[in-house]
Design a protein around this motif. Structure first.
Motif, PDB file in Angstrom:
ATOM      1  N   ARG A  42       7.117  11.550   5.233  1.00  0.00           N
ATOM      2  CA  ARG A  42       8.073  10.441   5.318  1.00  0.00           C
ATOM      3  C   ARG A  42       8.922  10.743   6.540  1.00  0.00           C
ATOM      4  NH1 ARG A  42      11.391   8.700   0.405  1.00  0.00           N
ATOM      5  NH2 ARG A  42       9.451   7.682  -0.131  1.00  0.00           N
ATOM      6  N   ILE A  43       8.896   9.817   7.483  1.00  0.00           N
ATOM      7  CA  ILE A  43       9.560  10.038   8.766  1.00  0.00           C
ATOM      8  C   ILE A  43      10.464   8.863   9.095  1.00  0.00           C
ATOM      9  CG2 ILE A  43       7.624  11.457   9.577  1.00  0.00           C
ATOM     10  CD1 ILE A  43       6.824   9.088  11.384  1.00  0.00           C
ATOM     11  N   ALA A  44      11.260   9.040  10.113  1.00  0.00           N
ATOM     12  CA  ALA A  44      12.137   7.968  10.604  1.00  0.00           C
ATOM     13  C   ALA A  44      11.399   7.181  11.688  1.00  0.00           C
ATOM     14  CB  ALA A  44      13.419   8.560  11.173  1.00  0.00           C
ATOM     15  N   PRO A  45      11.697   5.888  11.820  1.00  0.00           N
ATOM     16  CA  PRO A  45      11.114   5.125  12.922  1.00  0.00           C
ATOM     17  C   PRO A  45      11.427   5.820  14.249  1.00  0.00           C
ATOM     18  CG  PRO A  45      12.240   3.648  11.398  1.00  0.00           C
ATOM     19  CD  PRO A  45      12.585   5.058  10.977  1.00  0.00           C
ATOM     20  N   GLY A  46      10.419   5.944  15.103  1.00  0.00           N
ATOM     21  CA  GLY A  46      10.602   6.600  16.394  1.00  0.00           C
ATOM     22  C   GLY A  46      10.288   8.082  16.392  1.00  0.00           C
ATOM     23  N   ASP A  47      10.130   8.698  15.199  1.00  0.00           N
ATOM     24  CA  ASP A  47       9.657  10.082  15.154  1.00  0.00           C
ATOM     25  C   ASP A  47       8.217  10.120  15.656  1.00  0.00           C
ATOM     26  OD1 ASP A  47      12.046  10.921  14.056  1.00  0.00           O
ATOM     27  OD2 ASP A  47      11.200  11.569  12.142  1.00  0.00           O
ATOM     28  N   GLY A  65      -6.046  -2.434   6.775  1.00  0.00           N
ATOM     29  CA  GLY A  65      -5.384  -2.872   5.545  1.00  0.00           C
ATOM     30  C   GLY A  65      -4.297  -1.922   5.069  1.00  0.00           C
ATOM     31  N   MET A  66      -4.082  -0.821   5.794  1.00  0.00           N
ATOM     32  CA  MET A  66      -3.040   0.146   5.418  1.00  0.00           C
ATOM     33  C   MET A  66      -2.103   0.417   6.590  1.00  0.00           C
ATOM     34  SD  MET A  66      -4.800   2.944   2.874  1.00  0.00           S
ATOM     35  CE  MET A  66      -3.193   3.577   2.351  1.00  0.00           C
ATOM     36  N   LEU A  67      -1.626  -0.667   7.203  1.00  0.00           N
ATOM     37  CA  LEU A  67      -0.640  -0.583   8.273  1.00  0.00           C
ATOM     38  C   LEU A  67       0.444  -1.618   7.999  1.00  0.00           C
ATOM     39  CD1 LEU A  67      -2.742  -0.398  11.572  1.00  0.00           C
ATOM     40  CD2 LEU A  67      -1.371   1.409  10.571  1.00  0.00           C
ATOM     41  N   PRO A  68       1.683  -1.316   8.361  1.00  0.00           N
ATOM     42  CA  PRO A  68       2.733  -2.329   8.227  1.00  0.00           C
ATOM     43  C   PRO A  68       2.441  -3.525   9.139  1.00  0.00           C
ATOM     44  CG  PRO A  68       3.677  -0.175   8.702  1.00  0.00           C
ATOM     45  CD  PRO A  68       2.199  -0.056   8.886  1.00  0.00           C
ATOM     46  N   GLU A  69       2.931  -4.666   8.774  1.00  0.00           N
ATOM     47  CA  GLU A  69       2.777  -5.850   9.608  1.00  0.00           C
ATOM     48  C   GLU A  69       3.386  -5.580  10.977  1.00  0.00           C
ATOM     49  OE1 GLU A  69       4.217 -10.464   9.543  1.00  0.00           O
ATOM     50  OE2 GLU A  69       3.699  -9.519   7.624  1.00  0.00           O
ATOM     51  N   GLY A  70       2.646  -5.904  12.007  1.00  0.00           N
ATOM     52  CA  GLY A  70       3.122  -5.709  13.373  1.00  0.00           C
ATOM     53  C   GLY A  70       2.771  -4.367  13.978  1.00  0.00           C
ATOM     54  N   GLY A  90       7.232   1.181   7.045  1.00  0.00           N
ATOM     55  CA  GLY A  90       6.165   0.893   6.092  1.00  0.00           C
ATOM     56  C   GLY A  90       5.199   2.049   5.964  1.00  0.00           C
ATOM     57  N   ALA A  91       4.061   1.775   5.309  1.00  0.00           N
ATOM     58  CA  ALA A  91       3.049   2.798   5.026  1.00  0.00           C
ATOM     59  C   ALA A  91       1.904   2.720   6.030  1.00  0.00           C
ATOM     60  CB  ALA A  91       2.520   2.620   3.616  1.00  0.00           C
ATOM     61  N   TYR A  92       1.541   3.891   6.571  1.00  0.00           N
ATOM     62  CA  TYR A  92       0.436   4.015   7.510  1.00  0.00           C
ATOM     63  C   TYR A  92      -0.632   4.887   6.858  1.00  0.00           C
ATOM     64  CZ  TYR A  92       3.574   2.379  11.244  1.00  0.00           C
ATOM     65  OH  TYR A  92       4.424   1.638  12.019  1.00  0.00           O
ATOM     66  N   GLY A  93      -1.784   4.309   6.564  1.00  0.00           N
ATOM     67  CA  GLY A  93      -2.914   5.080   6.072  1.00  0.00           C
ATOM     68  C   GLY A  93      -3.677   5.653   7.250  1.00  0.00           C
ATOM     69  N   VAL A 110       7.102   5.400   6.973  1.00  0.00           N
ATOM     70  CA  VAL A 110       8.131   5.306   8.005  1.00  0.00           C
ATOM     71  C   VAL A 110       9.311   4.560   7.397  1.00  0.00           C
ATOM     72  CG1 VAL A 110       8.698   4.455  10.299  1.00  0.00           C
ATOM     73  CG2 VAL A 110       6.400   5.342   9.825  1.00  0.00           C
ATOM     74  N   GLY A 111      10.453   5.228   7.373  1.00  0.00           N
ATOM     75  CA  GLY A 111      11.637   4.638   6.759  1.00  0.00           C
ATOM     76  C   GLY A 111      11.618   4.846   5.253  1.00  0.00           C
ATOM     77  N   ASP A 112      12.058   3.840   4.521  1.00  0.00           N
ATOM     78  CA  ASP A 112      12.143   3.934   3.066  1.00  0.00           C
ATOM     79  C   ASP A 112      10.761   3.945   2.429  1.00  0.00           C
ATOM     80  OD1 ASP A 112      14.927   3.894   3.195  1.00  0.00           O
ATOM     81  OD2 ASP A 112      14.987   1.700   3.094  1.00  0.00           O
ATOM     82  N   ARG A 113      10.728   4.345   1.166  1.00  0.00           N
ATOM     83  CA  ARG A 113       9.483   4.344   0.403  1.00  0.00           C
ATOM     84  C   ARG A 113       8.868   2.948   0.448  1.00  0.00           C
ATOM     85  NH1 ARG A 113       8.609   7.439  -5.160  1.00  0.00           N
ATOM     86  NH2 ARG A 113       6.455   6.832  -5.523  1.00  0.00           N
ATOM     87  N   ALA A 114       7.564   2.890   0.669  1.00  0.00           N
ATOM     88  CA  ALA A 114       6.878   1.616   0.863  1.00  0.00           C
ATOM     89  C   ALA A 114       5.893   1.350  -0.271  1.00  0.00           C
ATOM     90  CB  ALA A 114       6.130   1.635   2.190  1.00  0.00           C
ATOM     91  N   GLU A 115       5.622   0.084  -0.485  1.00  0.00           N
ATOM     92  CA  GLU A 115       4.544  -0.306  -1.394  1.00  0.00           C
ATOM     93  C   GLU A 115       3.231   0.031  -0.705  1.00  0.00           C
ATOM     94  OE1 GLU A 115       4.591  -1.604  -4.542  1.00  0.00           O
ATOM     95  OE2 GLU A 115       6.743  -1.198  -4.478  1.00  0.00           O
TER      96      GLU A 115
END
Length: 138
Positions: A42-47, A65-70, A90-93, A110-115
């Motif tokens: 679990r990391i911060a955006p930009g890490d 199918g396992m990437l945040p939108e955008g 979001g979640a990156y597989g 990345v950031g908060d816990r994601a679905e």
């Protein structure tokens, strides 16, 4: 006069706040054969996440199918060090393309816990490992 110098110091210091996280690509690790260590971050955006090919035959690639939108898909070369700097929360597989069927996958949040929804096309061993990662994440 003091304010511009203070603002400049803040702007110059901001990049130093980003962290670099190292992930080793292994034939065998604590969780078994064909693994990333660690297999969850679990990391911060930009890490930055630096993938290290410590043993031959591995890469790091996004899972459809396992990437945040955008977020842009990615794929490193085999046996090549690779740096990923995700900025979209979001979640990156992540998979090792040659070994995904053997369960060589990891999750980066990345950031908060994601679905996290596992794609139906994911091989059985990879889906099993993702379920274990999801069950163990804090």
């Amino acid at each position: 006069m003091m304010k511009p110098l203070f603002l400049l110091a803040l702007l110059l210091a901001a990049p130093a706040l980003a962290e670099t996280h190292e992930v080793r690509m292994l034939n065998r690790g604590a969780a078994g054969a064909m693994v990333y260590e660690p297999d969850y971050l679990r990391i911060a955006p930009g890490d930055t996440v630096r993938f290290l090919p410590t043993q031959p035959g591995h890469n790091a690639a996004s899972i459809e199918g396992m990437l945040p939108e955008g977020a842009a898909p990615f794929k490193s070369g085999i046996n090549k060090e690779f740096e990923l700097m995700p900025t979209q929360p979001g979640a990156y597989g992540v998979k090792c393309s040659p070994h995904v069927a053997m369960g060589m996958v990891m999750l980066i949040e990345v950031g908060d816990r994601a679905e996290v929804a596992l794609p139906e096309a994911l091989p059985g061993k990879a889906a099993e490992r993702f379920r274990a990662i999801l069950a163990a994440r804090p």
